[in-house]
Write an enzyme that holds these catalytic residues in place. Sequence first.
Site, PDB file in Angstrom:
ATOM      1  N   LYS A  75       0.831  -1.211   0.000  1.00  0.00           N
ATOM      2  CA  LYS A  75       0.000   0.000   0.000  1.00  0.00           C
ATOM      3  C   LYS A  75       0.862   1.256   0.000  1.00  0.00           C
ATOM      4  O   LYS A  75       0.572   2.221  -0.732  1.00  0.00           O
ATOM      5  CB  LYS A  75      -0.934  -0.022   1.217  1.00  0.00           C
ATOM      6  CG  LYS A  75      -2.044  -1.063   1.087  1.00  0.00           C
ATOM      7  CD  LYS A  75      -2.745  -1.333   2.403  1.00  0.00           C
ATOM      8  CE  LYS A  75      -3.753  -2.469   2.248  1.00  0.00           C
ATOM      9  NZ  LYS A  75      -4.327  -2.920   3.516  1.00  0.00           N
ATOM     10  N   GLN A 121      -4.697  -1.708   9.673  1.00  0.00           N
ATOM     11  CA  GLN A 121      -4.440  -3.020   9.073  1.00  0.00           C
ATOM     12  C   GLN A 121      -4.973  -4.126   9.988  1.00  0.00           C
ATOM     13  O   GLN A 121      -4.618  -4.188  11.157  1.00  0.00           O
ATOM     14  CB  GLN A 121      -2.939  -3.220   8.831  1.00  0.00           C
ATOM     15  CG  GLN A 121      -2.589  -4.502   8.106  1.00  0.00           C
ATOM     16  CD  GLN A 121      -3.149  -4.546   6.687  1.00  0.00           C
ATOM     17  OE1 GLN A 121      -3.081  -3.575   5.952  1.00  0.00           O
ATOM     18  NE2 GLN A 121      -3.702  -5.674   6.311  1.00  0.00           N
ATOM     19  N   ASP A 144     -11.475   3.071   4.004  1.00  0.00           N
ATOM     20  CA  ASP A 144     -11.915   1.687   3.790  1.00  0.00           C
ATOM     21  C   ASP A 144     -13.416   1.621   3.495  1.00  0.00           C
ATOM     22  O   ASP A 144     -13.898   0.622   2.971  1.00  0.00           O
ATOM     23  CB  ASP A 144     -11.602   0.823   5.024  1.00  0.00           C
ATOM     24  CG  ASP A 144     -10.326   0.012   4.858  1.00  0.00           C
ATOM     25  OD1 ASP A 144      -9.922  -0.217   3.703  1.00  0.00           O
ATOM     26  OD2 ASP A 144      -9.745  -0.393   5.877  1.00  0.00           O
TER      27      ASP A 144
END
Length: 319
Positions: A75, A121, A144
């Site tokens: 990422k 995460q 997200d």
Amino acid sequence: RPGARRARARAYDAPCHVDPADPKRIDGKAIAGDVREEVRVGVEALKKATGGKVPGLAVVLVGERKDSQSYVRAKKKACAEAGIESESLSVNLPESATEEEVLGEVQRLNADPAVHGILVQLPMPKHINEERVLGAIDLEKDVDGFHPLNIGRLAMRGREPLFVPCTPAGCMELLERSGVEIAGKEAVVVGRSNIVGMPAALLLLRRDATVTVVHSRTKDAEACVRRADIIIAACGIPNYVKGNWVKPGAAVIDVGINAVDDATKKRGYRLVGDADYAMCKEAASKITPVPGGVGPMTIAMLLKNVLDGAARAYGVDLD
């Protein structure tokens, strides 16, 4: 409004990246590359409009799981390539970090104007309540797309979420950029997870499909899938959707990624999706491979969400 446009349909002049030798295959890697280039161009436009401001993504990693570290590196690398700042904003906490320490970092990032997206995460260590930590992320930085208010807005007509979950958003991009008509079509989503299945069904509804969700209690999953013009397989069961379930001409988007034993492979396993690729491809008009289909789109759409968040924060319309 900047930052809310991922929930809406986009029109493309022609299908993207069609290989004449393999026209049914949807090239997720190439389409993700297009999205990432669009983000890079958008970042440059944002910098020009704001006198040099760049989008910022803070990744919070708790513990030392090798797989999580690998995902975070990917990422951050993608962010750097797109011109998004991440390395200096991200947080690494030890396995022993308390829930209150993690929440403290999230609140600090919520207040940091250089941060436009916060990504925690998962999974986190067992002593930390993931739902509480995720719920503490500012709605304006929920890249997200899992905040209940974002999902609630996605479910309501006439409302726009600030962010859409990355994998389902990627599925819609693959369909639209591959020339698959959605409005008026029958769509079946196999799986009802909060991460993929349910938001994918809501996105299809927004695009005027007639949507059925197949799940573990569905009486005749095969009969449901056989009706579908569009199939999104996201149940986590290797090769669950069989070739004879696919209506001729249907489009298949395979979200699954499962390791199955294979002694012929050096690693001792191979990756397969939730649909039997070879058999489903015979009937399908379009289908995503595994790997190389939906997977690359997830990070690409995350970058898009971060750019959208920054554009909204700075009051810049990039459309």
